[in-house]
Design a protein around this motif. Structure first.
Motif, PDB file in Angstrom:
ATOM      1  N   GLU A 132      41.268  44.020  45.895  1.00  0.00           N
ATOM      2  CA  GLU A 132      41.426  42.583  45.666  1.00  0.00           C
ATOM      3  C   GLU A 132      41.956  42.328  44.262  1.00  0.00           C
ATOM      4  OE1 GLU A 132      37.822  40.701  48.413  1.00  0.00           O
ATOM      5  OE2 GLU A 132      37.434  41.283  46.335  1.00  0.00           O
ATOM      6  N   PHE A 133      41.411  43.058  43.290  1.00  0.00           N
ATOM      7  CA  PHE A 133      41.831  42.879  41.900  1.00  0.00           C
ATOM      8  C   PHE A 133      43.308  43.178  41.738  1.00  0.00           C
ATOM      9  CE2 PHE A 133      42.315  44.036  37.462  1.00  0.00           C
ATOM     10  CZ  PHE A 133      41.594  43.039  36.825  1.00  0.00           C
ATOM     11  N   SER A 134      43.789  44.195  42.443  1.00  0.00           N
ATOM     12  CA  SER A 134      45.201  44.570  42.351  1.00  0.00           C
ATOM     13  C   SER A 134      46.115  43.502  42.926  1.00  0.00           C
ATOM     14  CB  SER A 134      45.428  45.900  43.086  1.00  0.00           C
ATOM     15  OG  SER A 134      44.673  46.933  42.484  1.00  0.00           O
ATOM     16  N   ARG A 135      45.558  42.621  43.788  1.00  0.00           N
ATOM     17  CA  ARG A 135      46.362  41.556  44.409  1.00  0.00           C
ATOM     18  C   ARG A 135      46.009  40.175  43.853  1.00  0.00           C
ATOM     19  NH1 ARG A 135      44.795  44.445  49.270  1.00  0.00           N
ATOM     20  NH2 ARG A 135      43.397  42.720  49.780  1.00  0.00           N
ATOM     21  N   ALA A 136      45.333  40.148  42.701  1.00  0.00           N
ATOM     22  CA  ALA A 136      44.926  38.873  42.094  1.00  0.00           C
ATOM     23  C   ALA A 136      45.979  38.388  41.099  1.00  0.00           C
ATOM     24  CB  ALA A 136      43.579  39.026  41.396  1.00  0.00           C
ATOM     25  N   TYR A 137      46.200  37.069  41.093  1.00  0.00           N
ATOM     26  CA  TYR A 137      47.198  36.450  40.219  1.00  0.00           C
ATOM     27  C   TYR A 137      46.577  35.265  39.487  1.00  0.00           C
ATOM     28  CZ  TYR A 137      50.606  39.075  42.973  1.00  0.00           C
ATOM     29  OH  TYR A 137      51.304  40.078  43.591  1.00  0.00           O
ATOM     30  N   VAL A 138      47.087  35.031  38.274  1.00  0.00           N
ATOM     31  CA  VAL A 138      46.746  33.813  37.538  1.00  0.00           C
ATOM     32  C   VAL A 138      47.858  32.800  37.769  1.00  0.00           C
ATOM     33  CG1 VAL A 138      46.291  32.784  35.283  1.00  0.00           C
ATOM     34  CG2 VAL A 138      45.483  35.108  35.778  1.00  0.00           C
ATOM     35  N   VAL A 139      47.497  31.652  38.344  1.00  0.00           N
ATOM     36  CA  VAL A 139      48.464  30.590  38.623  1.00  0.00           C
ATOM     37  C   VAL A 139      48.186  29.437  37.666  1.00  0.00           C
ATOM     38  CG1 VAL A 139      49.427  29.048  40.367  1.00  0.00           C
ATOM     39  CG2 VAL A 139      48.482  31.271  41.054  1.00  0.00           C
ATOM     40  N   SER A 140      49.198  29.004  36.929  1.00  0.00           N
ATOM     41  CA  SER A 140      49.037  27.945  35.926  1.00  0.00           C
ATOM     42  C   SER A 140      49.941  26.763  36.235  1.00  0.00           C
ATOM     43  CB  SER A 140      49.367  28.487  34.524  1.00  0.00           C
ATOM     44  OG  SER A 140      48.539  29.585  34.192  1.00  0.00           O
ATOM     45  N   GLY A 141      49.423  25.577  35.951  1.00  0.00           N
ATOM     46  CA  GLY A 141      50.182  24.347  36.169  1.00  0.00           C
ATOM     47  C   GLY A 141      49.254  23.181  36.440  1.00  0.00           C
TER      48      GLY A 141
ATOM     49  N   LEU B   8      43.864  33.579  42.011  1.00  0.00           N
ATOM     50  CA  LEU B   8      43.969  33.611  43.467  1.00  0.00           C
ATOM     51  C   LEU B   8      44.338  35.019  43.922  1.00  0.00           C
ATOM     52  CD1 LEU B   8      46.029  30.332  43.924  1.00  0.00           C
ATOM     53  CD2 LEU B   8      43.658  30.641  44.633  1.00  0.00           C
ATOM     54  N   ILE B   9      43.815  35.405  45.060  1.00  0.00           N
ATOM     55  CA  ILE B   9      44.165  36.692  45.651  1.00  0.00           C
ATOM     56  C   ILE B   9      45.216  36.458  46.722  1.00  0.00           C
ATOM     57  CG2 ILE B   9      43.313  38.656  46.999  1.00  0.00           C
ATOM     58  CD1 ILE B   9      40.566  38.132  45.652  1.00  0.00           C
ATOM     59  N   SER B  10      46.327  37.191  46.615  1.00  0.00           N
ATOM     60  CA  SER B  10      47.426  37.003  47.559  1.00  0.00           C
ATOM     61  C   SER B  10      47.980  38.351  48.000  1.00  0.00           C
ATOM     62  CB  SER B  10      48.548  36.173  46.917  1.00  0.00           C
ATOM     63  OG  SER B  10      49.675  36.126  47.770  1.00  0.00           O
ATOM     64  N   PRO B  11      47.667  38.779  49.223  1.00  0.00           N
ATOM     65  CA  PRO B  11      48.234  40.039  49.729  1.00  0.00           C
ATOM     66  C   PRO B  11      49.757  40.014  49.795  1.00  0.00           C
ATOM     67  CG  PRO B  11      46.392  39.316  51.097  1.00  0.00           C
ATOM     68  CD  PRO B  11      46.722  38.176  50.174  1.00  0.00           C
ATOM     69  N   GLU B  12      50.334  38.805  49.993  1.00  0.00           N
ATOM     70  CA  GLU B  12      51.791  38.685  50.124  1.00  0.00           C
ATOM     71  C   GLU B  12      52.506  38.582  48.790  1.00  0.00           C
ATOM     72  OE1 GLU B  12      49.667  36.776  51.873  1.00  0.00           O
ATOM     73  OE2 GLU B  12      49.862  37.801  53.797  1.00  0.00           O
ATOM     74  N   GLY B  13      51.766  38.334  47.711  1.00  0.00           N
ATOM     75  CA  GLY B  13      52.378  38.299  46.395  1.00  0.00           C
ATOM     76  C   GLY B  13      52.797  36.919  45.911  1.00  0.00           C
ATOM     77  N   VAL B  14      53.698  36.907  44.922  1.00  0.00           N
ATOM     78  CA  VAL B  14      54.080  35.690  44.207  1.00  0.00           C
ATOM     79  C   VAL B  14      54.736  34.662  45.126  1.00  0.00           C
ATOM     80  CG1 VAL B  14      55.540  34.756  42.368  1.00  0.00           C
ATOM     81  CG2 VAL B  14      54.346  36.926  42.018  1.00  0.00           C
ATOM     82  N   ASP B  15      55.616  35.092  45.990  1.00  0.00           N
ATOM     83  CA  ASP B  15      56.341  34.146  46.848  1.00  0.00           C
ATOM     84  C   ASP B  15      55.384  33.317  47.697  1.00  0.00           C
ATOM     85  OD1 ASP B  15      58.714  35.044  45.832  1.00  0.00           O
ATOM     86  OD2 ASP B  15      59.163  36.381  47.512  1.00  0.00           O
TER      87      ASP B  15
ATOM     88  N   GLU C 278      44.684  49.818  34.467  1.00  0.00           N
ATOM     89  CA  GLU C 278      45.390  50.753  35.339  1.00  0.00           C
ATOM     90  C   GLU C 278      44.595  52.039  35.525  1.00  0.00           C
ATOM     91  OE1 GLU C 278      48.179  49.901  32.094  1.00  0.00           O
ATOM     92  OE2 GLU C 278      46.531  48.639  32.757  1.00  0.00           O
ATOM     93  N   PHE C 279      43.937  52.483  34.444  1.00  0.00           N
ATOM     94  CA  PHE C 279      43.154  53.712  34.517  1.00  0.00           C
ATOM     95  C   PHE C 279      41.775  53.447  35.113  1.00  0.00           C
ATOM     96  CE2 PHE C 279      46.123  54.130  30.980  1.00  0.00           C
ATOM     97  CZ  PHE C 279      46.759  55.322  31.302  1.00  0.00           C
ATOM     98  N   ALA C 280      41.134  52.387  34.678  1.00  0.00           N
ATOM     99  CA  ALA C 280      39.777  52.092  35.145  1.00  0.00           C
ATOM    100  C   ALA C 280      39.738  51.818  36.645  1.00  0.00           C
ATOM    101  CB  ALA C 280      39.209  50.896  34.376  1.00  0.00           C
ATOM    102  N   LEU C 281      40.798  51.213  37.186  1.00  0.00           N
ATOM    103  CA  LEU C 281      40.817  50.866  38.606  1.00  0.00           C
ATOM    104  C   LEU C 281      40.750  52.095  39.501  1.00  0.00           C
ATOM    105  CD1 LEU C 281      43.363  47.917  39.008  1.00  0.00           C
ATOM    106  CD2 LEU C 281      40.919  47.902  39.524  1.00  0.00           C
ATOM    107  N   ASP C 282      41.313  53.202  39.047  1.00  0.00           N
ATOM    108  CA  ASP C 282      41.297  54.416  39.854  1.00  0.00           C
ATOM    109  C   ASP C 282      39.877  54.960  40.035  1.00  0.00           C
ATOM    110  OD1 ASP C 282      44.024  54.397  40.242  1.00  0.00           O
ATOM    111  OD2 ASP C 282      44.444  55.669  38.514  1.00  0.00           O
ATOM    112  N   LEU C 283      38.969  54.559  39.153  1.00  0.00           N
ATOM    113  CA  LEU C 283      37.591  55.022  39.226  1.00  0.00           C
ATOM    114  C   LEU C 283      36.649  54.001  39.852  1.00  0.00           C
ATOM    115  CD1 LEU C 283      37.388  56.438  35.601  1.00  0.00           C
ATOM    116  CD2 LEU C 283      37.062  57.817  37.653  1.00  0.00           C
ATOM    117  N   ALA C 284      37.101  52.753  39.915  1.00  0.00           N
ATOM    118  CA  ALA C 284      36.185  51.650  40.211  1.00  0.00           C
ATOM    119  C   ALA C 284      35.849  51.515  41.693  1.00  0.00           C
ATOM    120  CB  ALA C 284      36.777  50.336  39.695  1.00  0.00           C
ATOM    121  N   ASP C 285      34.595  51.173  41.953  1.00  0.00           N
ATOM    122  CA  ASP C 285      34.153  50.709  43.266  1.00  0.00           C
ATOM    123  C   ASP C 285      34.017  49.188  43.268  1.00  0.00           C
ATOM    124  OD1 ASP C 285      33.761  53.324  44.473  1.00  0.00           O
ATOM    125  OD2 ASP C 285      32.097  53.528  43.067  1.00  0.00           O
ATOM    126  N   ARG C 286      33.873  48.629  42.057  1.00  0.00           N
ATOM    127  CA  ARG C 286      33.746  47.185  41.898  1.00  0.00           C
ATOM    128  C   ARG C 286      34.284  46.805  40.527  1.00  0.00           C
ATOM    129  NH1 ARG C 286      27.873  44.396  42.235  1.00  0.00           N
ATOM    130  NH2 ARG C 286      27.526  46.045  40.733  1.00  0.00           N
TER     131      ARG C 286
END
Length: 217
Positions: A156-165, A183-190, A131-139
């Motif tokens: 992209e990292f803020s919208r990345a999810y781990v999907v298991s199954g 996976l990166i999902s701008p729309e989220g979990v749904d 949460e803190f490092a992201l505010d400084l990050a370019d990559r």
């Protein structure tokens, strides 16, 4: 023969660091530590107000005469932050820099790092407190078991999810394990669940990547 300081002004290869291990001399006071590092980095004694100014900024003015041996972990980390204010490195390496800091200390470190970064210093942070490092990050680089697994833009990292199954590899993305992908999902979990249903995949869990990292730390 006069011993040459390890880092001096004009050196093209200045590297600053905060490690997740102690580099301070615990038998010296906080003030003495800063004076020592100033001379080490700059090859000369500091002006009278330099150390006082740094101690004031990091909130240790009243503890300046106390030996570091008697400092708390948070106070030691604040003193480490103070080291970064003594010179201008070309590159800065930080290993778990937010560890041991209270909220005020983390805000202090963020302010110092942002200032250093804005002056042109390259900053590399290794941290589970994203949460803190992201505010400084370019990559953002994700490492697993010592190897680089993926790179992201901060958004992209803020919208990345781990999907298991079972069968989640059909979704593509970045393979995290035998039954997990990122996976990166701008729309989220749904949106991810909908994609899984379309491919007949039974999802066990969908977790924001940043939360999964925090859970594993």
């Amino acid at each position: 023969m006069r011993r040459r300081p390890l880092l001096i002004e004009g050196n093209e290869e200045k590297i600053g660091f905060i490690l997740d291990s102690e580099v301070l001399n615990v038998l010296l006071t906080g003030e003495e530590n800063l004076k020592f590092f100033y001379e080490l980095y700059n090859g000369r004694k500091p002006k009278e107000n330099v150390i006082s100014s740094v101690l004031e900024r990091i909130g240790l003015s009243t503890e300046r005469k106390k030996k570091v041996l008697n400092y708390s972990k948070g106070m030691k980390k604040r003193l480490e932050i103070g080291r970064l204010l003594l010179y201008r490195p070309e590159a800065l390496l930080l290993d778990e820099p937010f560890s041991g800091l209270d909220s005020g200390g983390k805000e202090l470190l963020m302010g110092v790092l942002m200032s250093i970064k804005n002056k042109g210093t390259a900053v590399l942070i290794v941290s589970h407190e994203m949460e803190f490092a992201l505010d400084l990050a370019d990559r953002v680089m994700l490492m697993v078991d010592g190897r680089l697994l993926a790179q992201f833009k901060p958004e992209e990292f803020s919208r990345a999810y781990v999907v298991s199954g079972d069968g989640v590899e059909k979704l593509g993305g970045i393979t995290l394990g035998p039954r997990s992908v990122i996976l990166i999902s701008p729309e989220g979990v749904d949106e991810l669940i909908r994609r899984c249903r379309e491919k007949g995949i039974v999802v066990e869990e969908v977790t924001p990547l940043i939360k999964a990292i925090r859970r594993e730390s």
